[in-house]
Design a protein around this motif. Structure first.
Motif, PDB file in Angstrom:
ATOM      1  N   ALA A 212       0.832  -1.211   0.000  1.00 29.69           N
ATOM      2  CA  ALA A 212       0.000   0.000   0.000  1.00 29.69           C
ATOM      3  C   ALA A 212       0.862   1.254   0.000  1.00 29.69           C
ATOM      4  O   ALA A 212       0.544   2.249  -0.669  1.00 29.69           O
ATOM      5  N   VAL A 213       1.964   1.233   0.745  1.00 30.22           N
ATOM      6  CA  VAL A 213       2.868   2.382   0.790  1.00 30.22           C
ATOM      7  C   VAL A 213       3.415   2.682  -0.603  1.00 30.22           C
ATOM      8  O   VAL A 213       3.524   3.848  -0.995  1.00 30.22           O
ATOM      9  N   LEU A 219       1.903   9.657  -4.955  1.00 31.52           N
ATOM     10  CA  LEU A 219       0.937  10.722  -4.662  1.00 31.52           C
ATOM     11  C   LEU A 219       1.519  11.837  -3.806  1.00 31.52           C
ATOM     12  O   LEU A 219       0.917  12.908  -3.681  1.00 31.52           O
ATOM     13  N   VAL A 220       2.684  11.593  -3.202  1.00 27.87           N
ATOM     14  CA  VAL A 220       3.270  12.567  -2.275  1.00 27.87           C
ATOM     15  C   VAL A 220       3.834  13.745  -3.053  1.00 27.87           C
ATOM     16  O   VAL A 220       4.701  13.565  -3.924  1.00 27.87           O
ATOM     17  N   PRO A 221       3.373  14.974  -2.783  1.00 27.12           N
ATOM     18  CA  PRO A 221       3.862  16.147  -3.518  1.00 27.12           C
ATOM     19  C   PRO A 221       5.340  16.415  -3.253  1.00 27.12           C
ATOM     20  O   PRO A 221       5.878  16.042  -2.204  1.00 27.12           O
ATOM     21  N   ALA A 222       5.970  17.071  -4.182  1.00 22.87           N
ATOM     22  CA  ALA A 222       7.358  17.485  -4.000  1.00 22.87           C
ATOM     23  C   ALA A 222       7.464  18.411  -2.788  1.00 22.87           C
ATOM     24  O   ALA A 222       6.568  19.221  -2.524  1.00 22.87           O
ATOM     25  N   MET A 270      -6.999  13.019  -2.462  1.00 19.57           N
ATOM     26  CA  MET A 270      -7.860  12.485  -1.403  1.00 19.57           C
ATOM     27  C   MET A 270      -8.716  11.330  -1.924  1.00 19.57           C
ATOM     28  O   MET A 270      -8.890  10.311  -1.247  1.00 19.57           O
ATOM     29  N   SER A 271      -9.234  11.466  -3.141  1.00 20.13           N
ATOM     30  CA  SER A 271     -10.044  10.393  -3.734  1.00 20.13           C
ATOM     31  C   SER A 271      -9.199   9.155  -4.000  1.00 20.13           C
ATOM     32  O   SER A 271      -9.659   8.023  -3.808  1.00 20.13           O
ATOM     33  N   SER A 272      -7.960   9.372  -4.418  1.00 22.61           N
ATOM     34  CA  SER A 272      -7.068   8.249  -4.683  1.00 22.61           C
ATOM     35  C   SER A 272      -6.771   7.482  -3.404  1.00 22.61           C
ATOM     36  O   SER A 272      -6.698   6.245  -3.410  1.00 22.61           O
ATOM     37  N   LEU A 273      -6.608   8.194  -2.297  1.00 23.81           N
ATOM     38  CA  LEU A 273      -6.327   7.543  -1.019  1.00 23.81           C
ATOM     39  C   LEU A 273      -7.555   6.785  -0.503  1.00 23.81           C
ATOM     40  O   LEU A 273      -7.426   5.721   0.098  1.00 23.81           O
ATOM     41  N   GLU A 274      -8.729   7.324  -0.755  1.00 24.21           N
ATOM     42  CA  GLU A 274      -9.951   6.615  -0.371  1.00 24.21           C
ATOM     43  C   GLU A 274     -10.101   5.325  -1.185  1.00 24.21           C
ATOM     44  O   GLU A 274     -10.443   4.262  -0.656  1.00 24.21           O
ATOM     45  N   ALA A 275      -9.788   5.421  -2.486  1.00 27.81           N
ATOM     46  CA  ALA A 275      -9.878   4.245  -3.346  1.00 27.81           C
ATOM     47  C   ALA A 275      -8.853   3.190  -2.944  1.00 27.81           C
ATOM     48  O   ALA A 275      -9.142   1.988  -2.945  1.00 27.81           O
ATOM     49  N   LEU A 276      -7.653   3.639  -2.604  1.00 29.86           N
ATOM     50  CA  LEU A 276      -6.613   2.718  -2.138  1.00 29.86           C
ATOM     51  C   LEU A 276      -7.077   1.978  -0.892  1.00 29.86           C
ATOM     52  O   LEU A 276      -6.931   0.750  -0.787  1.00 29.86           O
ATOM     53  N   TYR A 277      -7.641   2.720   0.037  1.00 36.40           N
ATOM     54  CA  TYR A 277      -8.135   2.112   1.264  1.00 36.40           C
ATOM     55  C   TYR A 277      -9.201   1.063   0.952  1.00 36.40           C
ATOM     56  O   TYR A 277      -9.125  -0.072   1.442  1.00 36.40           O
TER      57      TYR A 277
END
Length: 289
Positions: A212-213, A219-222, A270-277
């Protein structure tokens, strides 16, 4: 700790069993060396052996409070939290009446509960004088946002988000070859051998967490570490009063503190993290806690 206060931190979370009181005594030393007001939340209950519901009685709770007062100094504890007690404790009205009595006496300013499960949070909030809930809330444990955080906001109960970095997994620094000392819960409690499994890596199997990481990393911004990214995700929810990450160095204190001033995460992230979860994480943790 001094660096954190220099930066503006004025709230520390601890417990009477951390170092068998050493953590509380370190905070007492910090307070004695600073002029700033420092608020402290401590916890009680885990000194019980066995850790069972009948132990949460007025006499035991009072003895735990008196010991923490000695360790921390002062006349009253700012915030005392029940320390992840058995679920049945939330149905023992006498335990909460004992806390009310100590507030009346001036031993406690406020009290709350550190909980293992969403259902425990909802039950605890039925007690009208309960002021805070500490609960695991992070990218890998999103269920509290569905109801518990909203109910806390409705009742004006504070939320302390614990395990914000999922036992360090969400720093992005671990690999399949990472090793932990024998007395580190990340070594011995992955299957819940010593306490609730959900307290270690949020209850995720180690390998699943690593996968998952790697999905999160792009997705982590510069200009933002993954740890800061994980903390920022938590603070994006207005229902959270405070996230409580640990820090073992001045650098970590600085990085943690900087999160509040970092830009918000965008809606796509935020949507990508919800989908990942929902896809990778929920099957392992969602209905358990």
């Amino acid at each position: 700790m001094h660096k954190a206060v220099d930066l503006g931190v004025n709230f520390f979370d601890t417990a009477d069993v951390y170092g068998d009181g050493r953590s509380e005594r370190l905070i007492r030393c910090l307070r004695s060396e600073r002029s700033e007001t420092i608020y402290v939340a401590t916890k009680a209950g885990r000194r019980l052996d066995p850790h069972e519901t009948p132990g949460y009685n007025a006499a035991n709770l009072r003895s735990f409070v008196e010991r923490s007062l000695q360790n921390l100094g002062g006349d009253a504890l700012d915030l005392l939290q029940l320390h992840c007690p058995p679920t049945d404790v939330y149905y023992v009205q006498e335990a909460f009446e004992a806390l009310d009595q100590m507030v009346t006496e001036g031993k406690l300013r406020y009290y709350g509960a550190s909980v293992a499960r969403v259902e425990e949070a909802l039950k605890a909030m039925e007690y009208p004088n309960l002021q805070s809930i500490q609960i695991i809330y992070n990218i890998f444990r999103q269920r509290p946002a569905l109801l518990a955080l909203k109910e806390a906001a409705r009742r004006k109960v504070g939320i302390l988000a614990r395990l914000p970095l999922s036992s360090g997994m969400l720093t992005g620094k671990m690999t399949k070859d990472s090793q932990f000392e024998g007395d580190d819960h990340r070594s011995f409690n992955r299957e819940g051998a010593a306490f609730d499994k959900g307290e270690t890596f949020s209850g995720l199997p180690f390998g699943i967490g690593l996968e998952a990481v790697e999905t999160i990393r792009p997705l982590v911004p510069a200009g933002m570490t993954m740890g800061q990214f994980a903390l920022k995700w938590i603070l994006m929810n207005e229902g959270v009063t405070c996230a409580i990450p640990g820090a073992k160095s001045v650098t970590q204190s600085e990085q943690n503190f900087a999160v509040s001033d970092l830009p918000d995460l965008d809606a796509v992230t935020m949507s990508s993290l919800e989908a990942l979860y929902n896809r990778k994480v929920a099957p392992y943790v969602h209905q358990r806690w």
